[in-house]
Design a protein around this motif. Structure first.
Motif, PDB file in Angstrom:
ATOM      1  N   VAL A  47       0.833  -1.199   0.000  1.00  9.96           N
ATOM      2  CA  VAL A  47       0.000   0.000   0.000  1.00  9.96           C
ATOM      3  C   VAL A  47       0.873   1.258   0.000  1.00  9.96           C
ATOM      4  O   VAL A  47       0.591   2.221  -0.709  1.00  9.96           O
ATOM      5  N   TYR A  51       0.587   4.481  -3.161  1.00  9.91           N
ATOM      6  CA  TYR A  51      -0.244   5.620  -2.755  1.00  9.91           C
ATOM      7  C   TYR A  51      -0.494   6.631  -3.871  1.00  9.91           C
ATOM      8  O   TYR A  51      -1.512   7.304  -3.893  1.00  9.91           O
ATOM      9  N   PHE A  76      -6.759  -0.445   1.541  1.00 15.37           N
ATOM     10  CA  PHE A  76      -6.534   0.433   0.389  1.00 15.37           C
ATOM     11  C   PHE A  76      -7.879   0.739  -0.271  1.00 15.37           C
ATOM     12  O   PHE A  76      -8.161   0.301  -1.382  1.00 15.37           O
TER      13      PHE A  76
END
Length: 115
Positions: A47, A51, A76
């Motif tokens: 994750v 981003y 997420f």
């Protein structure tokens, strides 16, 4: 050809899924395999690297795939979830035209001559 840093990322379960999707793609897309499972720490790591990218989740229509999808929804939530028809059960078993349709609906360019 394709630029080195892709802005779109597709997460699949296995290498067979990856090869199937790659065979119909027309645009640069990073494909990440989870190999069916993903620990929370590995998921957090993943994750963090995603981003600033457009992330798509395409997993099997079975219990393991839904469990993985649930993890991504929690960790997420910005990711877009793509779904195969349950009758195919696995991404690797889905016909190329079915996968192409799913990808096109997500604005991912596919090679129409490939299917």
């Amino acid at each position: 050809m394709w630029e080195e840093e892709q802005t779109k990322v597709l997460i699949v379960e296995g290498t067979t899924d990856k090869r199937k999707v790659e065979s119909i793609l027309k645009e640069p897309l990073e494909i990440i395999c989870t190999n069916g499972t993903l620990s929370i720490s590995k998921l957090d790591e993943l994750v963090d690297t995603l981003y600033d990218k457009e992330v798509y989740i395409l997993v099997d229509a079975d219990d393991a795939g839904e469990k993985l999808r649930g993890l991504f929804k929690r960790e997420f939530p910005e990711a877009e979830h793509l779904y195969i028809d349950r009758m195919y059960k696995e991404v690797a078993n889905a016909p190329r035209h079915h996968l192409a349709s799913i990808l096109l609906h997500a604005n991912i360019d596919v090679d129409i001559d490939a299917y």
